[in-house]
Scaffold this motif. Structure first.
Motif, PDB file in Angstrom:
ATOM      1  N   SER A 224     -49.017  31.576  86.096  1.00 32.26           N
ATOM      2  CA  SER A 224     -47.616  31.623  86.529  1.00 32.26           C
ATOM      3  C   SER A 224     -47.242  30.375  87.313  1.00 32.26           C
ATOM      4  N   SER A 225     -48.137  29.970  88.215  1.00 31.51           N
ATOM      5  CA  SER A 225     -47.877  28.769  89.015  1.00 31.51           C
ATOM      6  C   SER A 225     -47.790  27.533  88.129  1.00 31.51           C
TER       7      SER A 225
ATOM      8  N   SER B 294     -47.333  38.439  89.493  1.00 29.26           N
ATOM      9  CA  SER B 294     -48.754  38.172  89.714  1.00 29.26           C
ATOM     10  C   SER B 294     -49.001  37.331  90.961  1.00 29.26           C
ATOM     11  N   ARG B 295     -48.157  36.356  91.223  1.00 33.51           N
ATOM     12  CA  ARG B 295     -48.367  35.500  92.391  1.00 33.51           C
ATOM     13  C   ARG B 295     -48.169  36.282  93.682  1.00 33.51           C
ATOM     14  N   LEU B 296     -47.152  37.144  93.712  1.00 35.41           N
ATOM     15  CA  LEU B 296     -46.921  37.976  94.894  1.00 35.41           C
ATOM     16  C   LEU B 296     -48.100  38.923  95.112  1.00 35.41           C
ATOM     17  N   LEU B 297     -48.582  39.529  94.036  1.00 36.57           N
ATOM     18  CA  LEU B 297     -49.691  40.467  94.158  1.00 36.57           C
ATOM     19  C   LEU B 297     -50.957  39.756  94.618  1.00 36.57           C
ATOM     20  N   ALA B 298     -51.217  38.570  94.085  1.00 32.40           N
ATOM     21  CA  ALA B 298     -52.395  37.809  94.510  1.00 32.40           C
ATOM     22  C   ALA B 298     -52.319  37.504  96.006  1.00 32.40           C
TER      23      ALA B 298
ATOM     24  N   ARG C  94     -55.911  36.764  89.660  1.00 36.50           N
ATOM     25  CA  ARG C  94     -55.997  35.314  89.924  1.00 36.50           C
ATOM     26  C   ARG C  94     -55.616  34.497  88.690  1.00 36.50           C
ATOM     27  N   ALA C  95     -56.074  34.922  87.524  1.00 37.03           N
ATOM     28  CA  ALA C  95     -55.771  34.175  86.298  1.00 37.03           C
ATOM     29  C   ALA C  95     -54.273  34.193  86.009  1.00 37.03           C
TER      30      ALA C  95
ATOM     31  N   ALA D 232     -46.152  18.535  84.295  1.00 37.78           N
ATOM     32  CA  ALA D 232     -46.730  19.606  83.487  1.00 37.78           C
ATOM     33  C   ALA D 232     -48.250  19.580  83.578  1.00 37.78           C
ATOM     34  N   PRO D 233     -48.878  20.726  83.864  1.00 38.39           N
ATOM     35  CA  PRO D 233     -50.326  20.745  84.092  1.00 38.39           C
ATOM     36  C   PRO D 233     -51.158  20.428  82.859  1.00 38.39           C
TER      37      PRO D 233
END
Length: 292
Positions: free
Chosen positions: A55-56, A225-229, A49-50, A65-66
């Motif tokens: 990545s997002s 990571s996003r795909l795996l999450a 998740r982190a 920008a976050p």
């Protein structure tokens, strides 16, 4: 922050650092997955998740920008302290074992293979308990076949060269493998013929190879990571069944007899197998205790 809160935070960071050390140690060894260690010790989902959150955030257009709302909020939102402590632990573990592993692979390959055979065999059982018999009987079998094939072709690995481009690709693929329980990043490097060159570069701190490798690792982690999450959220048991089978199949690559164990007393090899399995049991017990 009160003293009690400080002590609790320090204790949590120390435990997380220790998990990172174990993951770093694991990733030095072909066939042993840092993702498996993360799964057994109960931090796997938080790690995925982190990384997916980071990545997002990093793929957000500059105009939105976050970190525009302040760095402290950005750090908390994307769990950067967790990632920083874990990364420090992994780097420490990998650095501490690299020289020793080079020596042991040369002098005691049978015992090394036996220890990690026991470790991964116990991990297969542990990961399987998080899936279901229906998925284990279907996708688990598919994973088993894939693991057997990878183990078979590992023996005929061909060196692809150590150009910056190939090292970058190797880093990206190794990072992708590292995130999956049961798939070793070092094993992927072994298949590409990059394992020993990268281990030597790590021990010699060869930046010419380490820089493109680190860049590949970062890109691989953030891209996958996003795909795996998403996969774990939608089909967790199916994914774990596939990985359970893959882990079981890849055990052929760690079978100690044929790797020098025939020159060691059988009781010694069995003892290190039991020791490896015991390590998994201890890690799982500690993780359960920490969650209760």
């Amino acid at each position: 922050m009160t003293d009690a809160v400080r002590r609790a935070t320090l204790g949590q960071h120390t435990a997380l650092f220790a998990r990172g050390v174990a993951m770093g140690l694991a990733e030095i060894v072909p066939g042993v997955s840092g993702g498996t260690i993360a799964f057994i010790t109960g931090i796997y989902d938080e790690l995925v998740r982190a990384l997916a959150s980071l990545s997002s955030a990093l793929s957000t257009p500059a105009s939105r920008a976050p970190w525009r709302n302040g760095w402290s909020a950005f750090v908390r939102r994307h769990n950067l302290p967790f990632l920083a402590v874990l990364t420090a632990g992994m780097a420490t573990g990998a650095a501490g074992l690299a020289h020793l592993m080079l020596a042991l692979l040369e002098t005691q390959p049978g015992l090394v293979a036996g220890f990690f055979f026991g470790l991964i065999a116990a991990s297969v059982v542990h990961v399987a308990t998080s899936s279901s018999w229906r998925w284990l009987a279907t996708l688990g079998v598919v994973g088993l076949v894939l693991g057997l094939l990878m183990g078979f072709y590992a023996g005929s690995a061909t060196v692809v060269g150590t150009t910056p481009a190939t090292v970058f690709v190797g880093g990206a693929l190794a990072a992708t493998a590292w995130m999956l329980p049961g798939v070793s990043g070092a094993f992927v490097l072994l298949l590409m013929g990059l394992y020993k060159p990268m281990l030597e570069a790590f021990t010699a701190f060869d930046l010419a190879l380490l820089a493109p490798f680190a860049a590949g690792l970062a890109i691989g982690l953030l891209a996958f990571s996003r795909l795996l999450a998403w996969l774990l959220a939608k089909a967790r048991r199916a994914v774990l069944a596939l990985l359970t089978g893959f882990m079981a199949g890849s055990l052929t690559e760690l079978w100690p007899w044929g790797r020098g164990a025939e020159h060691v007393h059988m009781l010694g090899v069995v003892a290190v197998m039991v020791a490896g399995a015991t390590v998994v049991g201890i890690l799982a017990y500690v993780a359960r205790a920490a969650r209760t």
